[in-house]
Enzyme design. Structure first.
Site, mmCIF file in Angstrom:
data_model
loop_
_atom_site.group_PDB
_atom_site.id
_atom_site.type_symbol
_atom_site.label_atom_id
_atom_site.label_comp_id
_atom_site.label_asym_id
_atom_site.label_seq_id
_atom_site.Cartn_x
_atom_site.Cartn_y
_atom_site.Cartn_z
ATOM 1 N N ASP A 4 11.439 -1.723 -1.277
ATOM 2 C CA ASP A 4 11.928 -1.513 -2.483
ATOM 3 C C ASP A 4 13.552 -2.369 -2.584
ATOM 4 O OD1 ASP A 4 13.130 -1.417 -5.228
ATOM 5 O OD2 ASP A 4 12.588 0.955 -5.088
ATOM 6 N N SER A 5 13.785 -3.276 -3.359
ATOM 7 C CA SER A 5 15.194 -3.837 -3.323
ATOM 8 C C SER A 5 16.487 -3.111 -3.426
ATOM 9 C CB SER A 5 14.958 -4.977 -4.263
ATOM 10 O OG SER A 5 15.001 -4.701 -5.740
ATOM 11 N N GLY A 6 16.060 -1.935 -3.962
ATOM 12 C CA GLY A 6 17.622 -1.252 -4.361
ATOM 13 C C GLY A 6 17.549 -1.005 -5.950
ATOM 14 N N HIS B 274 -1.269 16.489 5.556
ATOM 15 C CA HIS B 274 -2.244 16.544 4.795
ATOM 16 C C HIS B 274 -2.274 16.220 3.363
ATOM 17 C CE1 HIS B 274 -5.403 18.611 2.553
ATOM 18 N NE2 HIS B 274 -4.456 18.931 1.264
ATOM 19 N N CYS C 210 -9.133 14.722 8.406
ATOM 20 C CA CYS C 210 -7.798 14.574 8.935
ATOM 21 C C CYS C 210 -7.636 15.962 9.852
ATOM 22 C CB CYS C 210 -6.807 14.661 7.619
ATOM 23 S SG CYS C 210 -5.116 15.118 8.117
ATOM 24 N N ASP D 93 16.038 -6.108 -9.567
ATOM 25 C CA ASP D 93 15.875 -5.854 -10.799
ATOM 26 C C ASP D 93 16.878 -4.571 -11.302
ATOM 27 O OD1 ASP D 93 14.493 -3.897 -9.364
ATOM 28 O OD2 ASP D 93 13.107 -3.589 -11.296
ATOM 29 N N TYR E 164 15.701 0.517 -8.028
ATOM 30 C CA TYR E 164 15.489 1.877 -8.394
ATOM 31 C C TYR E 164 16.997 2.686 -8.312
ATOM 32 C CZ TYR E 164 13.730 6.554 -9.206
ATOM 33 O OH TYR E 164 13.568 7.617 -9.713
ATOM 34 N N ASP F 4 3.103 3.769 -5.062
ATOM 35 C CA ASP F 4 3.672 4.535 -4.232
ATOM 36 C C ASP F 4 4.402 5.558 -4.982
ATOM 37 O OD1 ASP F 4 7.040 4.182 -4.314
ATOM 38 O OD2 ASP F 4 5.726 2.724 -5.547
ATOM 39 N N GLN G 247 9.691 -5.781 -16.314
ATOM 40 C CA GLN G 247 10.418 -4.831 -17.085
ATOM 41 C C GLN G 247 10.231 -5.069 -18.255
ATOM 42 O OE1 GLN G 247 12.038 -2.142 -15.625
ATOM 43 N NE2 GLN G 247 12.233 -2.430 -13.747
ATOM 44 N N GLY H 8 9.809 0.189 -14.013
ATOM 45 C CA GLY H 8 10.238 0.589 -15.145
ATOM 46 C C GLY H 8 9.581 1.960 -15.892
#
Length: 376
Positions: free
Chosen positions: A92-94, A340, A311, A146, A96, A271, A194, A221
């Site tokens: 993520d570019s920053g 988990h 798992c 962005d 956020y 994510d 956006q 966004g």
């Protein structure tokens, strides 16, 4: 990066595909565990591979720039080698942090001036510099810089923000295309749509992003406080515009139900910090519903956490034992619960893929949403 679309569900827009990167293949739809600082909190890389079965994880440009810093990462040979992870990474570019650190930043046309949340020092992030940082991190998939506007935003602000994000995107593309990766493999750049919760802005942004003809595209966004119905509405609108032959990434989403609905609308990548954050607070997502492990009802329940998952921690440790660890604030409890929950999320998207390929995703999804969100 290459994307092969295998099939689309006949009763929805759900898709099954394969993304090929320099560090391996990713079977879509996919959930990407969040490893902000080069670590998925409490879960070592070997558990991410063997138990969670993660195919790709995330890092964050802003946080990695501060710690350990780009000099360390470059000396290590990039984030993959630094954290001993040989599968794909997305950063993520920053963008956020432009949203989440609202009291510690100033937005200008040139870029964003941050005040470090660690020591208060001034950081100047421009679109060009963000590309350079991500080149040094070495992510397989880099995100454009962005602005993520808050919800709600008035129309004028949302429009100006979107237009600036588009100008920043062009600068990101110019810098990306004029530079090369540092570690002998190719990287790729995803633009971000956006436009807040305004149909005309979302449509205009999706069209602009599609015109850039990059290898994949992201939807930003959303999941910033708007009702789920709004998130689905604008996800559908954007997916109808973004090219079908490229992967679509819905950023920061979400609950198991959110993910299944997003898949049905045509999203390929997701994510969210929810599975690990909620795990540390005692919430487990299981194939039978949601468990609050703190509840006394689990005190003498010696059944395993979830026998529906492949798992180790899920079908070895009991609910009683995990409750004890949680109540005692033992670190092992956070590890078991986080592993988990992530295994459950990867299981969920894996099952979604199977049903898309089988042609019965829509009916399966309807049943799953009802089961997965019930409180046990």
């Amino acid at each position: 990066m290459k994307f092969e679309l295998h099939t689309t569900d006949k009763n929805s827009s759900a898709r099954a595909g394969t993304i090929t990167t320099a560090h391996g293949q990713i079977q879509t739809p996919i959930f990407m565990p969040v490893g902000t600082l080069g670590t998925v909190k409490g879960v070592p890389p070997e558990a991410l591979k063997d138990q969670v079965k993660a195919q790709i994880i995330l890092g964050n440009t802003y946080h990695l720039y501060l710690r350990p810093n780009t000099e360390v990462l470059e000396a290590a040979g990039g984030l993959h080698k630094f954290m001993t992870w040989d599968r794909p990474i997305l950063t993520d570019s920053g963008g956020y942090q432009v949203y989440s650190l609202g009291q510690m930043r100033k937005i200008k046309e040139e870029g964003v001036i941050f005040k470090s949340h660690i020591d208060g020092s001034k950081l100047n992030f421009t679109p060009e510099y963000v590309m350079d940082i991500q080149r040094t991190i070495g992510a397989d998939i880099m995100m454009a810089f962005d602005e993520c506007p808050p919800y709600p935003s008035d129309y004028d602000y949302a429009k100006k923000s979107m237009e600036m994000t588009h100008r920043w995107l062009k600068r990101c593309i110019n810098r990306f295309d004029s530079t090369e990766g540092k570690y002998g493999y190719e990287q790729t750049l995803f633009p971000i749509v956006q436009g807040s919760t305004y149909k005309d802005l979302r449509r205009a942004s999706a069209e602009f992003v599609a015109e850039q003809n990059r290898e994949g595209n992201a939807i930003g966004g959303l999941s910033v406080g708007e009702p789920a119905e709004k998130m689905y509405e604008f996800t559908e609108l954007v997916c109808d515009i973004l090219p079908k032959d490229k992967p679509r990434y819905l950023m920061g989403v979400g609950t198991p139900a959110n993910i299944l609905e997003g898949i049905a609308l045509g999203v390929d990548m997701f994510d969210c910090v929810m599975p690990t954050r909620n795990a540390r607070n005692g919430m487990l997502f299981t194939t039978k519903g949601i468990i609050n492990i703190k509840n006394k009802k689990w005190e003498k329940d010696f059944s395993v956490l979830d026998d529906g998952l492949d798992c180790h921690v899920s079908n070895t440790y009991s609910k009683s034992y995990l409750r004890h660890l949680n109540k005692a604030n033992e670190i092992l409890g956070a590890y078991i619960a986080s592993t988990h929950n992530l295994a459950f999320y990867l299981h969920l998207v894996g099952e979604a893929r199977k049903h898309i390929l089988a042609g019965d995703f829509a009916s399966w999804k309807k049943e799953q949403v009802e089961v997965l969100m019930q409180r046990l």
